[in-house]
Design a protein around this motif. Sequence first.
Motif, PDB file in Angstrom:
ATOM      1  N   SER A 350       0.822  -1.213   0.000  1.00 51.49           N
ATOM      2  CA  SER A 350       0.000   0.000   0.000  1.00 51.49           C
ATOM      3  C   SER A 350       0.854   1.260   0.000  1.00 51.49           C
ATOM      4  O   SER A 350       0.381   2.334  -0.378  1.00 51.49           O
ATOM      5  CB  SER A 350      -0.924   0.000   1.219  1.00 51.49           C
ATOM      6  N   GLN A 351       2.131   1.125   0.399  1.00 49.93           N
ATOM      7  CA  GLN A 351       3.022   2.299   0.432  1.00 49.93           C
ATOM      8  C   GLN A 351       3.240   2.895  -0.965  1.00 49.93           C
ATOM      9  O   GLN A 351       3.619   4.061  -1.089  1.00 49.93           O
ATOM     10  CB  GLN A 351       4.381   1.920   1.036  1.00 49.93           C
ATOM     11  N   LEU A 352       2.993   2.102  -2.013  1.00 51.81           N
ATOM     12  CA  LEU A 352       3.212   2.612  -3.367  1.00 51.81           C
ATOM     13  C   LEU A 352       2.230   3.714  -3.733  1.00 51.81           C
ATOM     14  O   LEU A 352       2.463   4.461  -4.691  1.00 51.81           O
ATOM     15  CB  LEU A 352       3.107   1.466  -4.381  1.00 51.81           C
ATOM     16  N   THR A 353       1.144   3.826  -3.015  1.00 48.31           N
ATOM     17  CA  THR A 353       0.208   4.921  -3.291  1.00 48.31           C
ATOM     18  C   THR A 353       0.798   6.281  -2.934  1.00 48.31           C
ATOM     19  O   THR A 353       0.227   7.313  -3.276  1.00 48.31           O
ATOM     20  CB  THR A 353      -1.108   4.712  -2.514  1.00 48.31           C
ATOM     21  N   ASN A 354       1.945   6.293  -2.257  1.00 56.81           N
ATOM     22  CA  ASN A 354       2.626   7.556  -1.939  1.00 56.81           C
ATOM     23  C   ASN A 354       3.341   8.147  -3.155  1.00 56.81           C
ATOM     24  O   ASN A 354       3.793   9.294  -3.098  1.00 56.81           O
ATOM     25  CB  ASN A 354       3.649   7.337  -0.822  1.00 56.81           C
ATOM     26  N   LEU A 355       3.454   7.377  -4.250  1.00 58.50           N
ATOM     27  CA  LEU A 355       4.210   7.826  -5.426  1.00 58.50           C
ATOM     28  C   LEU A 355       3.303   8.697  -6.290  1.00 58.50           C
ATOM     29  O   LEU A 355       2.693   8.234  -7.257  1.00 58.50           O
ATOM     30  CB  LEU A 355       4.736   6.621  -6.200  1.00 58.50           C
ATOM     31  N   THR A 356       3.239   9.967  -5.974  1.00 59.24           N
ATOM     32  CA  THR A 356       2.281  10.865  -6.615  1.00 59.24           C
ATOM     33  C   THR A 356       2.700  11.298  -8.020  1.00 59.24           C
ATOM     34  O   THR A 356       1.887  11.879  -8.742  1.00 59.24           O
ATOM     35  CB  THR A 356       2.077  12.115  -5.744  1.00 59.24           C
ATOM     36  N   PHE A 357       3.945  11.038  -8.438  1.00 58.02           N
ATOM     37  CA  PHE A 357       4.393  11.395  -9.785  1.00 58.02           C
ATOM     38  C   PHE A 357       4.319  10.213 -10.749  1.00 58.02           C
ATOM     39  O   PHE A 357       4.674  10.345 -11.915  1.00 58.02           O
ATOM     40  CB  PHE A 357       5.824  11.942  -9.755  1.00 58.02           C
ATOM     41  N   LEU A 358       3.870   9.076 -10.276  1.00 61.04           N
ATOM     42  CA  LEU A 358       3.888   7.859 -11.081  1.00 61.04           C
ATOM     43  C   LEU A 358       2.909   7.964 -12.250  1.00 61.04           C
ATOM     44  O   LEU A 358       1.709   8.181 -12.054  1.00 61.04           O
ATOM     45  CB  LEU A 358       3.535   6.659 -10.201  1.00 61.04           C
ATOM     46  N   GLU A 359       3.418   7.812 -13.484  1.00 61.24           N
ATOM     47  CA  GLU A 359       2.597   7.877 -14.687  1.00 61.24           C
ATOM     48  C   GLU A 359       2.432   6.517 -15.352  1.00 61.24           C
ATOM     49  O   GLU A 359       1.402   6.255 -15.977  1.00 61.24           O
ATOM     50  CB  GLU A 359       3.215   8.851 -15.704  1.00 61.24           C
ATOM     51  N   VAL A 360       3.464   5.678 -15.257  1.00 60.31           N
ATOM     52  CA  VAL A 360       3.446   4.362 -15.898  1.00 60.31           C
ATOM     53  C   VAL A 360       3.703   3.297 -14.848  1.00 60.31           C
ATOM     54  O   VAL A 360       4.678   3.379 -14.089  1.00 60.31           O
ATOM     55  CB  VAL A 360       4.507   4.270 -17.022  1.00 60.31           C
ATOM     56  N   LEU A 361       2.814   2.299 -14.786  1.00 62.64           N
ATOM     57  CA  LEU A 361       2.944   1.191 -13.844  1.00 62.64           C
ATOM     58  C   LEU A 361       2.691  -0.107 -14.590  1.00 62.64           C
ATOM     59  O   LEU A 361       1.634  -0.274 -15.218  1.00 62.64           O
ATOM     60  CB  LEU A 361       1.936   1.343 -12.697  1.00 62.64           C
ATOM     61  N   ARG A 362       3.656  -1.038 -14.520  1.00 64.62           N
ATOM     62  CA  ARG A 362       3.525  -2.325 -15.204  1.00 64.62           C
ATOM     63  C   ARG A 362       3.915  -3.447 -14.251  1.00 64.62           C
ATOM     64  O   ARG A 362       5.095  -3.665 -13.981  1.00 64.62           O
ATOM     65  CB  ARG A 362       4.402  -2.343 -16.460  1.00 64.62           C
ATOM     66  N   PHE A 363       2.878  -4.143 -13.762  1.00 63.45           N
ATOM     67  CA  PHE A 363       3.063  -5.289 -12.869  1.00 63.45           C
ATOM     68  C   PHE A 363       2.586  -6.580 -13.526  1.00 63.45           C
ATOM     69  O   PHE A 363       2.447  -7.605 -12.857  1.00 63.45           O
ATOM     70  CB  PHE A 363       2.269  -5.075 -11.573  1.00 63.45           C
ATOM     71  N   SER A 364       2.318  -6.562 -14.806  1.00 63.27           N
ATOM     72  CA  SER A 364       1.708  -7.703 -15.482  1.00 63.27           C
ATOM     73  C   SER A 364       2.619  -8.925 -15.485  1.00 63.27           C
ATOM     74  O   SER A 364       3.838  -8.824 -15.389  1.00 63.27           O
ATOM     75  CB  SER A 364       1.343  -7.321 -16.923  1.00 63.27           C
ATOM     76  N   ASN A 365       1.970 -10.101 -15.580  1.00 62.18           N
ATOM     77  CA  ASN A 365       2.653 -11.389 -15.705  1.00 62.18           C
ATOM     78  C   ASN A 365       3.611 -11.657 -14.543  1.00 62.18           C
ATOM     79  O   ASN A 365       4.804 -11.876 -14.733  1.00 62.18           O
ATOM     80  CB  ASN A 365       3.383 -11.476 -17.050  1.00 62.18           C
ATOM     81  N   ASN A 366       3.047 -11.626 -13.340  1.00 58.95           N
ATOM     82  CA  ASN A 366       3.742 -12.030 -12.128  1.00 58.95           C
ATOM     83  C   ASN A 366       2.808 -12.930 -11.327  1.00 58.95           C
ATOM     84  O   ASN A 366       1.865 -13.507 -11.888  1.00 58.95           O
ATOM     85  CB  ASN A 366       4.162 -10.800 -11.318  1.00 58.95           C
ATOM     86  N   ASN A 367       3.061 -13.085 -10.046  1.00 59.24           N
ATOM     87  CA  ASN A 367       2.230 -13.929  -9.182  1.00 59.24           C
ATOM     88  C   ASN A 367       1.680 -13.134  -8.003  1.00 59.24           C
ATOM     89  O   ASN A 367       1.547 -13.660  -6.899  1.00 59.24           O
ATOM     90  CB  ASN A 367       3.042 -15.131  -8.673  1.00 59.24           C
ATOM     91  N   PHE A 368       1.339 -11.876  -8.224  1.00 61.55           N
ATOM     92  CA  PHE A 368       0.811 -11.040  -7.150  1.00 61.55           C
ATOM     93  C   PHE A 368      -0.586 -11.508  -6.739  1.00 61.55           C
ATOM     94  O   PHE A 368      -1.358 -12.022  -7.556  1.00 61.55           O
ATOM     95  CB  PHE A 368       0.763  -9.578  -7.585  1.00 61.55           C
ATOM     96  N   VAL A 369      -0.917 -11.304  -5.466  1.00 61.87           N
ATOM     97  CA  VAL A 369      -2.215 -11.711  -4.932  1.00 61.87           C
ATOM     98  C   VAL A 369      -2.795 -10.573  -4.097  1.00 61.87           C
ATOM     99  O   VAL A 369      -2.110  -9.629  -3.729  1.00 61.87           O
ATOM    100  CB  VAL A 369      -2.085 -12.980  -4.054  1.00 61.87           C
ATOM    101  N   GLY A 370      -4.094 -10.705  -3.812  1.00 64.02           N
ATOM    102  CA  GLY A 370      -4.743  -9.773  -2.907  1.00 64.02           C
ATOM    103  C   GLY A 370      -5.282  -8.537  -3.605  1.00 64.02           C
ATOM    104  O   GLY A 370      -5.173  -8.375  -4.823  1.00 64.02           O
ATOM    105  N   PRO A 371      -5.862  -7.638  -2.822  1.00 67.90           N
ATOM    106  CA  PRO A 371      -6.461  -6.417  -3.384  1.00 67.90           C
ATOM    107  C   PRO A 371      -5.404  -5.461  -3.929  1.00 67.90           C
ATOM    108  O   PRO A 371      -4.306  -5.345  -3.383  1.00 67.90           O
ATOM    109  CB  PRO A 371      -7.198  -5.800  -2.191  1.00 67.90           C
ATOM    110  N   ILE A 372      -5.767  -4.778  -4.987  1.00 65.32           N
ATOM    111  CA  ILE A 372      -4.909  -3.734  -5.545  1.00 65.32           C
ATOM    112  C   ILE A 372      -5.084  -2.474  -4.696  1.00 65.32           C
ATOM    113  O   ILE A 372      -6.220  -2.055  -4.443  1.00 65.32           O
ATOM    114  CB  ILE A 372      -5.275  -3.458  -7.008  1.00 65.32           C
TER     115      ILE A 372
END
Length: 475
Positions: A350-372
Motif C-alpha cells: 500500500s506504500q506505493l500509493t505515496n508515489l504521486t508522480f507515477l505515470e506508468v505502472l507495469r506489474f503484469s505477468n507475475n504472481n501477485f495476490v490480494g487487493p490492488i
Amino acid sequence: MPLNLRIFTFQVIDFAGRIPFTLGNLRDLQVLDISDNDLSSTLSSSKSSFLSSLENCKSLLYLSFARNPLISGYLPDSIGNQSSSLRHFDASSCNISGRIPEDIGKWDLVEYVDFSENQFSGTIPDRVCVRENYLRYLSLHENQLEGMLPLSLTNCSNLQILNVANNNLSDTFPHWLGKLPVLRVLVLRSNRFHGSIPDTTNFSFPKFQISDLSHNYSTKFSFSNLQMVDLSHNDFTGLLPTEFFESLESLKEQANYVYGGYQYSVNLTIKGLEREFKIKESKPIFTCIDLSDNGFHGEIPEVVGELRSLHALNLSHNSLTGPIPPSFGNLASLESLDLSFNKLSGRIPSQLTNLTFLEVLRFSNNNFVGPIPHGKQFDTFENDSYQGNLGLCGFPLSKECSNDKISETAQDEEDNGNGIAFIWKVVMMGYGCGMVLGISMAYIVFTTGRPWWLVRMIERDLRNKVSTWFGKKRK
C-alpha cells in the motif's frame, strides 16, 4: 571564399553535393559545422578527401559533419593529426565503415567524440584514452563493434557519458569504470555482456599492459555519481547487485546536475517508448535504471527504495522472485515503474500509493495476490497494468475481493507491514489474562480460607515421594 575564414557553418538547410577538399586551404578555420544536410564524400587517406585536407587547419576546434548519410568510406589512420587543439568531433549518423583509428588517443584536448550510428567494426581501440585527457562524452552506439571495453578508459578521468549500446560487445560488467570520478551516464544496452554483477566495492584485476601504459589496479570502486544506467537486453545473470545500488549516492539526493560545455543527448527506452534525452549544462538530468531483459533472479534489494531521486526503474523480463519491497514507497520522484514478466509474488504494498508522480505502472505477468491498493495515482491505472496476475482483485479489475481479503489488507496497512503492532497486542492480551487469573485466585484464598482440595493434593504427593525415598534407602 576568404582564406582567413574562422567559422564555416552550413547546417540544417538540406544542402546537397560533394564536400570540397579545398576546405583545407582555410588554415585559420576554427569551427566547421556542415551537419544535417545531404552532402556526400568518400572518406579515405587520400588528400582528395575533405577530412584529410583538414589536417592543414591547425586551429580547428569544432568539427561536425553528422547526419549526412551520403558520407561513406573510412576514417584515415592519420586522423589523430587533425588538430592539436580539437575539442569537438561529431561524425554520427553517416555511413562510415572500417575500424576506429587508434590515433584518436592523440586528441588530448577533445571533450566530445560521437561515432554513433555508422558501420564501424572491429574492436574499440586500446588507445582511445592512452593518457589522461579532457574527454567528457564518448558515444559509439549502433555500430558493429566487437570484443571488450578497453581498460584504458580508466584514464578518461573527466568522462561523464559513455554510450556503447547496440553493438556486438562481449564482456563482463566493467566494474573498473567505477574508478571514473564523474561518470554519470552508462549505457551498455543490447550487447552480449554476461555474468553476474558481484560486489562493486571490493573488485580487483591484475596488471595489464597497453603500449606505454602500465597499471596495477587493486582498489575499491564506486559509482557514486552515476544517474543513468542502462544494462538492458544483455545476458547478465545472478542476484541483483545490492552493493551496486548502495554505491549510487547521487540517486539518493534531490538535486542532480551535469556540468559541461556541450549539450549531450542519450536515447533511452522510458515508459515503453524510445526517447532522446537532452543533457544540458547545469540542468537536472532524467535519472533512470534499466536492467530489463536479462537473467537476474532472487529478490529485489530493499536498498533500491533509498534512491529517492530516481525517475524511472525497469526490472522487467527477468526471473525475480519474492515481494515488492515496501521501501519502494520512498521513491518520491518515480514516474515509471516496470516489474512485468517476472515471478514476483505477495501483495502489492500500500506504500506505493505515496508515489504521486507515477505515470506508468507495469506489474503484469507475475504472481501477485490480494487487493490492488487504491488512492492517488493508483486510481488512474488500467487493467493492462495488472494482467497475468490471477490472484489480484479489486479496481480496476473486474474480479471483486472478498471481505476477508479486504479486512486482511486493512490489518496489513494498520500494522505498516512490520508486525510490531500484532506482537504488542499478543503481549498485552497475555498480560491482561495473567492479571485476571491472579486476582481471582487471591480473592478465593482470602474469602474462603485455605483451598483444602489443593492442600490435600500437595500432601498426598509429598507422602508418595517420601515413601519412595525410604524404600530406596532400605535396599
